[in-house]
Scaffold this motif. Structure first.
Motif, PDB file in Angstrom:
ATOM      1  N   LYS A  42       0.835  -1.113   0.186  1.00  0.00           N
ATOM      2  CA  LYS A  42       0.338  -0.317   0.325  1.00  0.00           C
ATOM      3  C   LYS A  42       0.800   1.415   0.256  1.00  0.00           C
ATOM      4  O   LYS A  42       0.593   2.488  -0.183  1.00  0.00           O
ATOM      5  N   SER A  43       1.595   1.326   0.571  1.00  0.00           N
ATOM      6  CA  SER A  43       2.907   2.491   1.157  1.00  0.00           C
ATOM      7  C   SER A  43       3.552   3.053  -0.568  1.00  0.00           C
ATOM      8  O   SER A  43       3.435   4.012  -0.721  1.00  0.00           O
ATOM      9  N   GLY A  44       3.858   2.284  -1.566  1.00  0.00           N
ATOM     10  CA  GLY A  44       4.057   2.764  -3.176  1.00  0.00           C
ATOM     11  C   GLY A  44       3.196   2.681  -3.917  1.00  0.00           C
ATOM     12  O   GLY A  44       3.860   3.159  -4.966  1.00  0.00           O
ATOM     13  N   ALA A  45       2.414   1.836  -3.909  1.00  0.00           N
ATOM     14  CA  ALA A  45       1.432   1.575  -4.475  1.00  0.00           C
ATOM     15  C   ALA A  45       0.145   2.607  -5.194  1.00  0.00           C
ATOM     16  O   ALA A  45       0.168   3.037  -6.757  1.00  0.00           O
ATOM     17  N   GLU A  46       0.213   3.733  -4.414  1.00  0.00           N
ATOM     18  CA  GLU A  46      -0.524   5.224  -5.269  1.00  0.00           C
ATOM     19  C   GLU A  46       0.785   6.007  -5.533  1.00  0.00           C
ATOM     20  O   GLU A  46       0.026   6.296  -7.086  1.00  0.00           O
ATOM     21  N   GLU A  47       1.414   5.741  -5.251  1.00  0.00           N
ATOM     22  CA  GLU A  47       2.939   7.309  -6.522  1.00  0.00           C
ATOM     23  C   GLU A  47       3.470   5.837  -7.707  1.00  0.00           C
ATOM     24  O   GLU A  47       2.854   6.587  -8.853  1.00  0.00           O
ATOM     25  N   LYS A  48       3.601   4.529  -7.999  1.00  0.00           N
ATOM     26  CA  LYS A  48       3.112   3.863  -9.410  1.00  0.00           C
ATOM     27  C   LYS A  48       2.061   3.636  -9.987  1.00  0.00           C
ATOM     28  O   LYS A  48       1.941   3.961 -10.542  1.00  0.00           O
ATOM     29  N   PHE A  49       0.319   3.919  -9.400  1.00  0.00           N
ATOM     30  CA  PHE A  49       0.007   3.936 -10.167  1.00  0.00           C
ATOM     31  C   PHE A  49      -0.376   5.027 -11.222  1.00  0.00           C
ATOM     32  O   PHE A  49      -1.005   5.645 -12.036  1.00  0.00           O
ATOM     33  N   LYS A  50      -0.058   6.385 -10.423  1.00  0.00           N
ATOM     34  CA  LYS A  50       0.304   7.696 -10.807  1.00  0.00           C
ATOM     35  C   LYS A  50       0.950   7.906 -11.682  1.00  0.00           C
ATOM     36  O   LYS A  50       0.976   8.008 -13.125  1.00  0.00           O
ATOM     37  N   GLU A  51       2.452   7.377 -11.550  1.00  0.00           N
ATOM     38  CA  GLU A  51       3.331   6.943 -12.429  1.00  0.00           C
ATOM     39  C   GLU A  51       3.106   6.288 -14.187  1.00  0.00           C
ATOM     40  O   GLU A  51       2.695   6.146 -15.031  1.00  0.00           O
ATOM     41  N   ILE A  52       1.611   5.121 -13.654  1.00  0.00           N
ATOM     42  CA  ILE A  52       1.996   4.321 -15.188  1.00  0.00           C
ATOM     43  C   ILE A  52       0.241   5.126 -15.755  1.00  0.00           C
ATOM     44  O   ILE A  52       0.636   4.977 -16.611  1.00  0.00           O
ATOM     45  N   ASN A  53      -0.416   5.690 -14.136  1.00  0.00           N
ATOM     46  CA  ASN A  53      -1.110   6.518 -15.664  1.00  0.00           C
ATOM     47  C   ASN A  53      -0.059   7.757 -16.939  1.00  0.00           C
ATOM     48  O   ASN A  53      -1.368   7.861 -17.193  1.00  0.00           O
ATOM     49  N   GLU A  54       0.459   7.800 -15.741  1.00  0.00           N
ATOM     50  CA  GLU A  54       0.951   9.192 -16.723  1.00  0.00           C
ATOM     51  C   GLU A  54       1.653   8.648 -17.601  1.00  0.00           C
ATOM     52  O   GLU A  54       1.518   9.208 -19.049  1.00  0.00           O
ATOM     53  N   ALA A  55       2.123   7.521 -17.725  1.00  0.00           N
ATOM     54  CA  ALA A  55       3.290   6.781 -19.251  1.00  0.00           C
ATOM     55  C   ALA A  55       1.368   6.119 -19.752  1.00  0.00           C
ATOM     56  O   ALA A  55       1.726   6.794 -21.378  1.00  0.00           O
ATOM     57  N   TYR A  56       0.633   6.376 -19.636  1.00  0.00           N
ATOM     58  CA  TYR A  56      -0.282   5.817 -20.726  1.00  0.00           C
ATOM     59  C   TYR A  56      -1.105   6.386 -21.236  1.00  0.00           C
ATOM     60  O   TYR A  56      -1.432   6.990 -22.327  1.00  0.00           O
ATOM     61  N   GLU A  57      -1.199   8.030 -20.430  1.00  0.00           N
ATOM     62  CA  GLU A  57      -1.538   9.445 -20.508  1.00  0.00           C
ATOM     63  C   GLU A  57      -0.953   9.537 -21.906  1.00  0.00           C
ATOM     64  O   GLU A  57      -1.485  10.301 -23.104  1.00  0.00           O
ATOM     65  N   VAL A  58      -0.160   9.746 -22.275  1.00  0.00           N
ATOM     66  CA  VAL A  58       0.462  10.112 -23.163  1.00  0.00           C
ATOM     67  C   VAL A  58       0.683   8.849 -24.621  1.00  0.00           C
ATOM     68  O   VAL A  58       0.770   9.594 -25.774  1.00  0.00           O
ATOM     69  N   LEU A  59       1.488   7.842 -24.060  1.00  0.00           N
ATOM     70  CA  LEU A  59       1.478   6.948 -24.914  1.00  0.00           C
ATOM     71  C   LEU A  59       0.281   6.150 -25.805  1.00  0.00           C
ATOM     72  O   LEU A  59      -0.188   5.256 -26.946  1.00  0.00           O
ATOM     73  N   SER A  60      -0.940   6.421 -25.010  1.00  0.00           N
ATOM     74  CA  SER A  60      -2.111   5.862 -25.552  1.00  0.00           C
ATOM     75  C   SER A  60      -2.989   7.105 -26.680  1.00  0.00           C
ATOM     76  O   SER A  60      -3.611   6.995 -27.340  1.00  0.00           O
ATOM     77  N   ASP A  61      -2.374   8.327 -26.451  1.00  0.00           N
ATOM     78  CA  ASP A  61      -2.560   9.261 -27.126  1.00  0.00           C
ATOM     79  C   ASP A  61      -1.949   9.728 -28.410  1.00  0.00           C
ATOM     80  O   ASP A  61      -0.433  10.220 -28.419  1.00  0.00           O
ATOM     81  N   PRO A  62      -2.003   9.288 -29.846  1.00  0.00           N
ATOM     82  CA  PRO A  62      -1.315   9.673 -31.401  1.00  0.00           C
ATOM     83  C   PRO A  62      -0.468  10.950 -31.009  1.00  0.00           C
ATOM     84  O   PRO A  62       0.632  10.810 -31.317  1.00  0.00           O
ATOM     85  N   GLU A  63      -1.203  12.070 -30.466  1.00  0.00           N
ATOM     86  CA  GLU A  63       0.289  13.362 -30.725  1.00  0.00           C
ATOM     87  C   GLU A  63       1.166  13.521 -30.186  1.00  0.00           C
ATOM     88  O   GLU A  63       1.993  14.006 -30.605  1.00  0.00           O
ATOM     89  N   LYS A  64       0.584  13.151 -28.812  1.00  0.00           N
ATOM     90  CA  LYS A  64       1.639  13.257 -27.333  1.00  0.00           C
ATOM     91  C   LYS A  64       2.361  11.884 -27.770  1.00  0.00           C
ATOM     92  O   LYS A  64       3.538  12.249 -27.235  1.00  0.00           O
ATOM     93  N   ARG A  65       2.186  10.539 -28.644  1.00  0.00           N
ATOM     94  CA  ARG A  65       3.410   9.297 -28.272  1.00  0.00           C
ATOM     95  C   ARG A  65       4.354  10.247 -29.491  1.00  0.00           C
ATOM     96  O   ARG A  65       5.137   9.698 -29.129  1.00  0.00           O
ATOM     97  N   LYS A  66       3.841  11.174 -30.275  1.00  0.00           N
ATOM     98  CA  LYS A  66       5.095  10.781 -31.636  1.00  0.00           C
ATOM     99  C   LYS A  66       5.553  12.361 -30.679  1.00  0.00           C
ATOM    100  O   LYS A  66       6.806  12.505 -31.709  1.00  0.00           O
TER     101      LYS A  66
END
Length: 326
Positions: A42-66
């Motif tokens: 639980k201690s590191g889950a929140e931060e890791k979840f946000k890192e995963i979300n940030e990566a997905y936010e960029v790589l799932s968007d074609p313009e951001k990924r480019k």
């Protein structure tokens, strides 16, 4: 206060030529492991979840990924890439504001890294307005400080129940090299939606000549969830049924954000691509909450034999069912 490069491909554990489907699959797999509600650590889950979300936010968007791929190719060149226009964690001079050009700031506690804020956020200075809404009054007149914008990652659970978040804003004056940090408690109301803005009065740039400080505006970005999609105040999720569940009907437990479990009734004869609506089980809303839509698909067994195969053959022979025409 240079931002540290984030390798989003490494974060999701995928190659740089991963397809959009592979990006989504990797996110959902990792998010289910590190989601704070289910993670063992639980201690590191929140931060890791946000890192995963940030990566997905960029790589799932074609313009951001480019944009990210271009940025990555130039990252190790001397001096690094210049910040793209219109975004990032750097003051942009806008008509004689009280902060000098090059004045830098960084956010903390928003759920996004400084790297994201600098290259993929719409943050920055919002406007430079004079005292009382006018411009610079000249002759030592009061001038209101600039407003600042940034992104705020809000989990679906926070959007359901509301929460308090401690946000820090670090400012560096290039003339002196001094860094000042402000911390403020921001209330995230239940039912907050994608794109809405939270205003924190008086936490923008400092005014001059006795002018009031500007404000801080935080633009809400609802974090991607491994099981639910958000559209306005409505939620959508997928449910896979076995053929007999779809034909005969059943009742299944369905866990929804906010910690509740509802009993979902599957009517007999439910078909693939049917949609079941649970009224009032979406995000909270002042007048009426949104709804939860369950989108159905049916998965047939891929390998049958022996008695099971005989039963399917018998069902084929006795059934009067004819596939529906489009």
């Amino acid at each position: 206060m240079a931002a540290e490069f984030r390798d989003y491909y490494e974060t999701l554990g995928i190659s740089r030529d991963a397809t959009p489907a592979e990006v989504k699959q990797a996110f959902r797999k990792l998010a289910r492991v590190h989601h704070p509600d289910v993670a063992q650590d639980k201690s590191g889950a929140e931060e890791k979840f946000k890192e995963i979300n940030e990566a997905y936010e960029v790589l799932s968007d074609p313009e951001k990924r480019k944009k990210y791929d271009t940025l990555g190719a130039n990252w190790n060149q001397q001096g690094g890439p210049p910040p793209p226009g219109g975004g990032g964690a750097r003051w942009q001079s806008s008509g004689g504001g009280p902060m000098p050009e090059g004045f830098e700031f960084e956010f903390g506690g928003t759920g996004f890294s400084d790297f994201f804020e600098q290259y993929f956020s719409g943050g920055g200075t919002r406007r430079a307005a004079g005292f009382g809404g006018g411009g610079f009054h000249g002759g030592g007149g009061a001038m209101r400080g600039q407003d600042i914008e940034g992104d705020l990652m809000v989990t679906l659970e926070e959007a359901f129940a509301g929460s308090m978040r401690t946000i820090s804003l670090r400012r560096m004056d290039p003339r002196t090299g001094q860094v000042a940090t402000d911390e403020v408690q921001v209330r995230i109301p239940a039912g907050i939606g994608e794109g809405q803005q939270l205003r924190v009065p008086g936490h923008g740039g400092q005014g001059s000549g006795g002018g009031a400080a500007g404000d801080l505006y935080l633009r809400v970005r609802i974090a991607a969830h491994p099981d639910f999609r958000v559209k306005g105040h409505d939620l959508y999720c997928d449910l896979v049924l076995a053929p007999w569940e779809a034909v005969l009907g059943t009742t299944l437990p369905l866990k929804i954000p906010g910690g509740k479990t509802v009993q979902l009734k599957i009517p007999p004869g439910t078909g693939s691509e049917d949609q079941l609506r649970l009224k009032g089980y979406g995000l909270p809303k002042k007048n009426a909450p949104g709804d939860l839509y369950v989108e159905i698909s049916i998965e047939a067994p891929s390998d049958v034999g022996g008695e099971e195969k005989e039963l399917w053959e018998k069902l084929r022979d006795v059934s009067k069912f004819k596939p529906r025409e489009d």
